[in-house]
Motif scaffolding. Structure first.
Motif, PDB file in Angstrom:
ATOM      1  N   VAL A 130     -10.107  -1.098  -6.745  1.00 56.72           N
ATOM      2  CA  VAL A 130      -8.740  -1.360  -6.262  1.00 56.72           C
ATOM      3  C   VAL A 130      -8.000  -2.318  -7.180  1.00 56.72           C
ATOM      4  N   HIS A 131      -6.665  -2.241  -7.096  1.00 51.29           N
ATOM      5  CA  HIS A 131      -5.790  -3.122  -7.855  1.00 51.29           C
ATOM      6  C   HIS A 131      -4.979  -3.973  -6.885  1.00 51.29           C
ATOM      7  N   ILE A 132      -4.434  -5.056  -7.412  1.00 50.88           N
ATOM      8  CA  ILE A 132      -3.567  -5.908  -6.608  1.00 50.88           C
ATOM      9  C   ILE A 132      -2.461  -5.079  -5.958  1.00 50.88           C
ATOM     10  N   SER A 133      -1.943  -4.123  -6.697  1.00 51.75           N
ATOM     11  CA  SER A 133      -0.822  -3.305  -6.221  1.00 51.75           C
ATOM     12  C   SER A 133      -1.186  -2.393  -5.051  1.00 51.75           C
ATOM     13  N   ASP A 134      -2.462  -2.284  -4.747  1.00 49.42           N
ATOM     14  CA  ASP A 134      -2.891  -1.481  -3.588  1.00 49.42           C
ATOM     15  C   ASP A 134      -2.745  -2.246  -2.278  1.00 49.42           C
ATOM     16  N   THR A 135      -2.391  -3.518  -2.355  1.00 49.57           N
ATOM     17  CA  THR A 135      -2.177  -4.303  -1.140  1.00 49.57           C
ATOM     18  C   THR A 135      -1.053  -3.684  -0.328  1.00 49.57           C
ATOM     19  N   ALA A 136      -1.375  -3.259   0.868  1.00 44.45           N
ATOM     20  CA  ALA A 136      -0.417  -2.532   1.722  1.00 44.45           C
ATOM     21  C   ALA A 136      -1.107  -2.247   3.054  1.00 44.45           C
ATOM     22  N   GLU A 137      -0.385  -1.584   3.927  1.00 42.35           N
ATOM     23  CA  GLU A 137      -0.980  -1.140   5.190  1.00 42.35           C
ATOM     24  C   GLU A 137      -1.190   0.374   5.115  1.00 42.35           C
ATOM     25  N   TYR A 138      -2.326   0.807   5.581  1.00 44.20           N
ATOM     26  CA  TYR A 138      -2.730   2.205   5.476  1.00 44.20           C
ATOM     27  C   TYR A 138      -2.891   2.789   6.869  1.00 44.20           C
ATOM     28  N   PHE A 139      -2.289   3.967   7.064  1.00 42.51           N
ATOM     29  CA  PHE A 139      -2.320   4.622   8.363  1.00 42.51           C
ATOM     30  C   PHE A 139      -2.984   5.989   8.255  1.00 42.51           C
ATOM     31  N   CYS A 140      -3.905   6.228   9.165  1.00 39.53           N
ATOM     32  CA  CYS A 140      -4.519   7.535   9.313  1.00 39.53           C
ATOM     33  C   CYS A 140      -3.777   8.270  10.425  1.00 39.53           C
ATOM     34  N   ALA A 141      -3.599   9.574  10.282  1.00 43.94           N
ATOM     35  CA  ALA A 141      -2.851  10.326  11.286  1.00 43.94           C
ATOM     36  C   ALA A 141      -3.434  11.720  11.450  1.00 43.94           C
ATOM     37  N   VAL A 142      -3.271  12.256  12.649  1.00 42.74           N
ATOM     38  CA  VAL A 142      -3.680  13.630  12.945  1.00 42.74           C
ATOM     39  C   VAL A 142      -2.484  14.349  13.542  1.00 42.74           C
ATOM     40  N   ARG A 143      -2.367  15.615  13.210  1.00 39.95           N
ATOM     41  CA  ARG A 143      -1.242  16.370  13.749  1.00 39.95           C
ATOM     42  C   ARG A 143      -1.471  16.621  15.228  1.00 39.95           C
ATOM     43  N   ALA A 144      -0.400  16.455  16.003  1.00 45.50           N
ATOM     44  CA  ALA A 144      -0.469  16.788  17.419  1.00 45.50           C
ATOM     45  C   ALA A 144      -0.709  18.279  17.552  1.00 45.50           C
ATOM     46  N   GLY A 145      -1.366  18.673  18.607  1.00 46.50           N
ATOM     47  CA  GLY A 145      -1.772  20.056  18.747  1.00 46.50           C
ATOM     48  C   GLY A 145      -0.668  20.982  19.224  1.00 46.50           C
ATOM     49  N   GLY A 146      -0.990  22.233  19.404  1.00 45.33           N
ATOM     50  CA  GLY A 146      -0.061  23.224  19.914  1.00 45.33           C
ATOM     51  C   GLY A 146       1.113  23.431  18.976  1.00 45.33           C
ATOM     52  N   SER A 147       2.295  23.532  19.550  1.00 39.57           N
ATOM     53  CA  SER A 147       3.485  23.782  18.740  1.00 39.57           C
ATOM     54  C   SER A 147       4.153  22.487  18.295  1.00 39.57           C
ATOM     55  N   GLN A 148       3.539  21.350  18.629  1.00 35.44           N
ATOM     56  CA  GLN A 148       4.149  20.079  18.256  1.00 35.44           C
ATOM     57  C   GLN A 148       3.968  19.817  16.779  1.00 35.44           C
ATOM     58  N   GLY A 149       5.003  19.325  16.144  1.00 30.52           N
ATOM     59  CA  GLY A 149       4.915  19.054  14.718  1.00 30.52           C
ATOM     60  C   GLY A 149       4.686  17.603  14.393  1.00 30.52           C
ATOM     61  N   ASN A 150       4.748  16.723  15.424  1.00 27.07           N
ATOM     62  CA  ASN A 150       4.667  15.307  15.111  1.00 27.07           C
ATOM     63  C   ASN A 150       3.232  14.885  14.815  1.00 27.07           C
ATOM     64  N   LEU A 151       3.100  13.720  14.216  1.00 27.22           N
ATOM     65  CA  LEU A 151       1.805  13.140  13.900  1.00 27.22           C
ATOM     66  C   LEU A 151       1.462  12.058  14.911  1.00 27.22           C
ATOM     67  N   ILE A 152       0.168  11.894  15.132  1.00 32.26           N
ATOM     68  CA  ILE A 152      -0.338  10.799  15.954  1.00 32.26           C
ATOM     69  C   ILE A 152      -1.044   9.841  15.015  1.00 32.26           C
ATOM     70  N   PHE A 153      -0.594   8.604  15.022  1.00 35.45           N
ATOM     71  CA  PHE A 153      -1.059   7.620  14.057  1.00 35.45           C
ATOM     72  C   PHE A 153      -2.070   6.651  14.656  1.00 35.45           C
ATOM     73  N   GLY A 154      -2.967   6.171  13.789  1.00 35.36           N
ATOM     74  CA  GLY A 154      -3.778   5.026  14.137  1.00 35.36           C
ATOM     75  C   GLY A 154      -2.944   3.760  14.029  1.00 35.36           C
ATOM     76  N   LYS A 155      -3.553   2.625  14.391  1.00 36.59           N
ATOM     77  CA  LYS A 155      -2.804   1.372  14.403  1.00 36.59           C
ATOM     78  C   LYS A 155      -2.701   0.733  13.034  1.00 36.59           C
ATOM     79  N   GLY A 156      -3.335   1.318  12.035  1.00 35.27           N
ATOM     80  CA  GLY A 156      -3.182   0.826  10.676  1.00 35.27           C
ATOM     81  C   GLY A 156      -4.261  -0.151  10.257  1.00 35.27           C
ATOM     82  N   THR A 157      -4.508  -0.189   8.954  1.00 31.16           N
ATOM     83  CA  THR A 157      -5.434  -1.154   8.348  1.00 31.16           C
ATOM     84  C   THR A 157      -4.704  -1.847   7.221  1.00 31.16           C
ATOM     85  N   LYS A 158      -4.665  -3.168   7.294  1.00 34.18           N
ATOM     86  CA  LYS A 158      -4.023  -3.944   6.235  1.00 34.18           C
ATOM     87  C   LYS A 158      -5.047  -4.248   5.153  1.00 34.18           C
ATOM     88  N   LEU A 159      -4.802  -3.704   3.974  1.00 37.72           N
ATOM     89  CA  LEU A 159      -5.673  -3.947   2.830  1.00 37.72           C
ATOM     90  C   LEU A 159      -5.084  -5.075   1.993  1.00 37.72           C
TER      91      LEU A 159
END
Lengths: 114, 114
Positions: free
Chosen positions: B81-110
């Motif tokens: 990793v580099h200093i410039s990688d310092t940020a918050e990272y979010f994992c997400a999964v697509r909502a099921g069915g016909s929904q197009g939105n994403l469901i996010f985790g609460k994030g990890t601050k690196l």
């Protein structure tokens, strides 16, 4: 610009006032999403527009929240009678429409309710 | 219903060290998984996505993630990793069915330290 544009970038208002947030999606993107990001939390889905279909409003937290979109362009998110718990960053995203296409996010509107 | 759990809220690491940010998901349909990065006062930027096919997905900025169906995980990794990688990272999964939105985790601050 080529990205998703949101305005204003910051909004401070008194409890009980109405606020309107604007999102300009990327040209040609038929899908538009609004999310809310509270301090220390992940993104919370609010509403989803896809072309001329009826919007998916399943994420709106109360009837004080509403959103409109004109065709496949600008969207406005309106919060009526704001409460302190509405304080958050409101993020807009757009995509080409097919659900697997990546969502491109704006920089958000930081809303603070006094 | 779909959900995402990010096991670490904060991950401190020294520059040039390897890092792994953990993400576990729950999905009633074949999952479509995403990692986004958020730099301070900015919107989210897509790092990589898994839709199908090879379980090892390579993204931008030297990041990669591996989809593990049996462990319902989609951990993000970078070998150095580099200093410039310092940020918050979010994992997400697509909502099921016909929904197009994403469901996010609460994030990890690196936080990358020199």
């Amino acid at each position: 610009g080529a990205g998703v544009s949101q305005s204003p970038s910051n909004k401070v208002t008194e409890k009980g006032k109405d606020v309107e947030l604007r999102c300009d999606p990327i040209s040609g993107h038929t899908a538009l999403y609004w999310y809310r990001q509270r301090l220390g939390q992940g993104l919370e889905f609010l509403i989803y527009f896809q072309g001329n279909s009826a919007p998916d409003k399943s994420g709106l937290p109360s009837d004080r929240f509403s959103a409109e979109r004109t065709g496949e362009s600008v969207s406005t998110l309106t919060i009526q009678r704001t409460q302190q718990e509405d304080s958050a960053v409101y993020l807009c995203a757009s995509s080409r429409g097919q659900w697997h296409q990546p969502q491109h996010f704006g920089d958000g509107t930081r809303l603070s309710i006094l | 219903a779909q959900s995402v759990t990010q096991l670490d809220s904060q991950v401190p690491v020294f520059e040039e060290a390897p890092v792994e940010l953990r993400c576990n998901y729950s999905s009633s349909v074949p999952p479509y998984l995403f990692w986004y990065v958020q730099y301070p006062n900015q919107g989210l930027q897509l790092l990589l996505k898994y839709l199908s096919g090879s379980t090892l997905v390579k993204g931008i900025n030297g990041f990669e993630a591996e989809f593990n169906k049996s462990q319902t995980s989609f951990h993000l990794r970078k070998p150095s990793v580099h200093i410039s990688d310092t940020a918050e990272y979010f994992c997400a999964v697509r909502a099921g069915g016909s929904q197009g939105n994403l469901i996010f985790g609460k994030g990890t601050k690196l936080s990358v330290k020199p």
